[in-house]
Design a protein around this motif. Sequence first.
Motif, mmCIF file in Angstrom:
data_model
loop_
_atom_site.group_PDB
_atom_site.id
_atom_site.type_symbol
_atom_site.label_atom_id
_atom_site.label_comp_id
_atom_site.label_asym_id
_atom_site.label_seq_id
_atom_site.Cartn_x
_atom_site.Cartn_y
_atom_site.Cartn_z
ATOM 1 N N UNK A 97 0.859 -1.187 0.000
ATOM 2 C CA UNK A 97 0.000 0.000 0.000
ATOM 3 C C UNK A 97 0.893 1.234 0.000
ATOM 4 N N UNK A 98 0.690 2.115 -0.995
ATOM 5 C CA UNK A 98 1.525 3.310 -1.112
ATOM 6 C C UNK A 98 0.663 4.544 -1.326
ATOM 7 N N UNK A 99 1.203 5.675 -0.885
ATOM 8 C CA UNK A 99 0.561 6.966 -1.143
ATOM 9 C C UNK A 99 1.592 7.882 -1.801
ATOM 10 N N UNK A 100 1.219 8.438 -2.970
ATOM 11 C CA UNK A 100 2.146 9.263 -3.755
ATOM 12 C C UNK A 100 1.905 10.746 -3.489
ATOM 13 N N UNK A 101 3.015 11.493 -3.397
ATOM 14 C CA UNK A 101 2.928 12.920 -3.100
ATOM 15 C C UNK A 101 3.397 13.799 -4.257
ATOM 16 N N UNK A 102 4.275 13.280 -5.094
ATOM 17 C CA UNK A 102 4.744 14.056 -6.243
ATOM 18 C C UNK A 102 5.255 13.095 -7.312
ATOM 19 N N UNK A 103 5.307 13.603 -8.543
ATOM 20 C CA UNK A 103 5.758 12.777 -9.663
ATOM 21 C C UNK A 103 7.287 12.781 -9.741
ATOM 22 N N UNK A 104 7.793 11.881 -10.549
ATOM 23 C CA UNK A 104 9.238 11.760 -10.768
ATOM 24 C C UNK A 104 9.536 12.176 -12.209
ATOM 25 N N UNK A 105 10.364 13.215 -12.370
ATOM 26 C CA UNK A 105 10.674 13.725 -13.701
ATOM 27 C C UNK A 105 11.973 13.117 -14.216
ATOM 28 N N UNK A 106 12.124 13.137 -15.519
ATOM 29 C CA UNK A 106 13.340 12.641 -16.143
ATOM 30 C C UNK A 106 14.558 13.324 -15.522
ATOM 31 N N UNK A 107 15.528 12.518 -15.079
ATOM 32 C CA UNK A 107 16.738 13.059 -14.458
ATOM 33 C C UNK A 107 16.696 13.102 -12.952
ATOM 34 N N UNK A 108 15.524 12.943 -12.340
ATOM 35 C CA UNK A 108 15.434 12.928 -10.876
ATOM 36 C C UNK A 108 16.188 11.723 -10.308
ATOM 37 N N UNK A 109 16.804 11.920 -9.141
ATOM 38 C CA UNK A 109 17.499 10.836 -8.437
ATOM 39 C C UNK A 109 16.695 10.470 -7.198
ATOM 40 N N UNK A 110 16.308 9.199 -7.115
ATOM 41 C CA UNK A 110 15.466 8.731 -6.019
ATOM 42 C C UNK A 110 16.271 7.890 -5.034
ATOM 43 N N UNK A 111 15.948 8.056 -3.770
ATOM 44 C CA UNK A 111 16.489 7.195 -2.715
ATOM 45 C C UNK A 111 15.314 6.456 -2.101
ATOM 46 N N UNK A 112 15.294 5.144 -2.284
ATOM 47 C CA UNK A 112 14.199 4.303 -1.774
ATOM 48 C C UNK A 112 14.735 3.495 -0.589
ATOM 49 N N UNK A 113 14.050 3.617 0.546
ATOM 50 C CA UNK A 113 14.485 2.936 1.774
ATOM 51 C C UNK A 113 13.341 2.091 2.313
ATOM 52 N N UNK A 114 13.661 0.853 2.696
ATOM 53 C CA UNK A 114 12.679 0.001 3.375
ATOM 54 C C UNK A 114 13.208 -0.302 4.775
ATOM 55 N N UNK A 115 12.310 -0.244 5.772
ATOM 56 C CA UNK A 115 12.692 -0.466 7.177
ATOM 57 C C UNK A 115 11.715 -1.457 7.808
ATOM 58 N N UNK A 116 12.268 -2.449 8.532
ATOM 59 C CA UNK A 116 11.425 -3.475 9.146
ATOM 60 C C UNK A 116 10.590 -2.846 10.265
ATOM 61 N N UNK A 117 9.273 -3.016 10.148
ATOM 62 C CA UNK A 117 8.348 -2.440 11.136
ATOM 63 C C UNK A 117 7.750 -3.510 12.043
#
Length: 483
Positions: A97-117
Motif C-alpha cells: 500500500x503506497x501513497x504518492x505525493x509528487x511525480x518523478x521527472x526525467x533526471x530525478x534521483x530517487x532514494x528508496x528505503x525500506x525499514x522493518x516495522x
Amino acid sequence: MISNPKLSSMELIENKTFDEINIGDSATIVRSLTTEDIHLFALVSGDVNPTHIDWEYAQSSTSQKLIGHSMWSSGALLSNVLGNQLPGPGTIYHGQTLEFYRSVALGDTLTVTVTVKEKHELDHRVIFDCHCVNQNQEVVYTGIADMFAPTEKIKRPRAILPKIHLRYPGAQLDRLVLMTERYQPIRMAIVHPVDSHSLRGAVDAARTNLIIPVLVGPVDKIRAVAAAEAIDLSNYECVNTEHSHEAAATAVAMARAGEVEALMKGSLHTDELMHAAVQRGTGISTARRMSHVFMMDVPTYPRPLFVTDAAINIDPSFETKCDIVQNAIDLAHALNVTNPKVALLSAVETINPKLRSTMEAAAICKMADRKQIKGGIIDGPLAFDNAVSVEAARIKGIESPVAGQADIVVAPDLEAGNMVAKQLEYLADAQSSGIVLGARVPIALTSRADTALSRMASCALALLLAHHQKAVMKKSESGLSSD
C-alpha cells in the motif's frame, strides 16, 4: 554454501532469513530516472501515456518535463531492494500500500528505503515501512510492503542479465520527413513506375505533400498496376512513353527544360536512367561530377551517417573523389548540418604510397586546408572503426576532430562504399535513403527492397536539396547584382 571456486569469485546475492531479520533493519537503493528507464518500462507495460514519452506534449505540461511511470519508482525500485537486499532471494510479496505525493521527472534521483516495522511468526511475514525521496529530499511516496520472508539461507551468484540496447529504426528518416513541413512540394518525374513499389511510393510521397508526381512511362502499364493495387491516379499527370529507355530520356528532358525539379527512379535499371542523365547536349550534367549519397539511419549511431559513393562512380579518379566529397558536404548543408565532419576511408590510418586511397585522402585534406573544398571538417585516411568509434580512435591514439564522430564517410571506391552501406542495412538494422547530386536536379535512386519510409525519405532529400539549391542560387545572384 558455494564450493565451486569459479562461482566463489563471482558477485553473490544473499538473503536474510526470517530469523535473521530484526525490527529496525533497513536497506536502500539510489537510482536516477533515465530516458531508457522510461522507454523500457513503456515497452514492458504497454503504457504509452504521452506524459511519459511525448516530448512535445511534455513541453506544454505544468512540469515541462517527461514524467516517469509511478510503478517504475514504486514497483520496480521497491522490488529491487526487497528482492535483492532485504529480505533478498526467496522473498514473496503478500501486499503493498503506497501513497504518492509528487511525480518523478526525467533526471530525478530517487532514494528508496525500506525499514522493518513488524514481524509475524505464524506465517513468517515481515512488514516494511517504505520511504522514497528525490534529490531535493522531497517525499515522493510512503507506504507499507507486506512480504513473506524466506526461512532458508540462500546464497547464489548474481544472475547475469542480457544487455538491452534500445533502438529506434527509422527515427532519423522520420525526422528528415518532418524537416520538409515548411516547404512546398516539388514537381518530380517518376521514371517508368510500372511496378507496385515505385508507383505506391510516389503516391505516398504525394499524399504526404513532399512531391507533385509526374508519372513518365507506358501509361497502359502504369494504369494496370494502379488498378491491381487500387491506386487512384486521377489527380496525377501521366506522360506516355513506349518503353523505359524513352521514359528515362523524356524525364531527363523535362528536368533540363525546368518542367520538373527532381527525378525518381522507378522500375528500370540505374544505369539506364543515369545514361540519359549524363548524355552530352541532352543530359543534365553540370561542371561537378555526379555522385550518390546514402543517408543511413543506423540505430546504434547517434546521428545520420552519409555514405558516399556507393552507386555511381566505380573507381573514382582523384578529381572525381574531390567532387564526391564536395557533393556530400553540400547535401549535409541542405539538411542543416552546418559544418559536417568528413572521414576519408581507407584500410589504415597512416599514409602509405602503395595504397592509393591514403595518398588521395592526404591530398584532399590539404585541399580542404587551402579552401579548395569548402564547408566541412575533413580528415583521413581513417579506417571505418576510427571514423565512427571514439573508443577505437582513443585506443589507437588518433587525435582528430573527425575520428569517432563522422557525419560523412567517403569510400575509396564503389565496391567498398556499397559493402559498407549494405552491411549497415543488413547487420546493423539500418534504413537508408539515397540521392544523386551534381546534376541540374536531384535524382532519387530507389530499390525494390526499399521500405515505404526509405522511399519517402528519398523524396524528402530531393525536396530539401532542391529548395537549398534555390536558396544558394538566389543568394549568389543577389551578391552578383550588388557588386
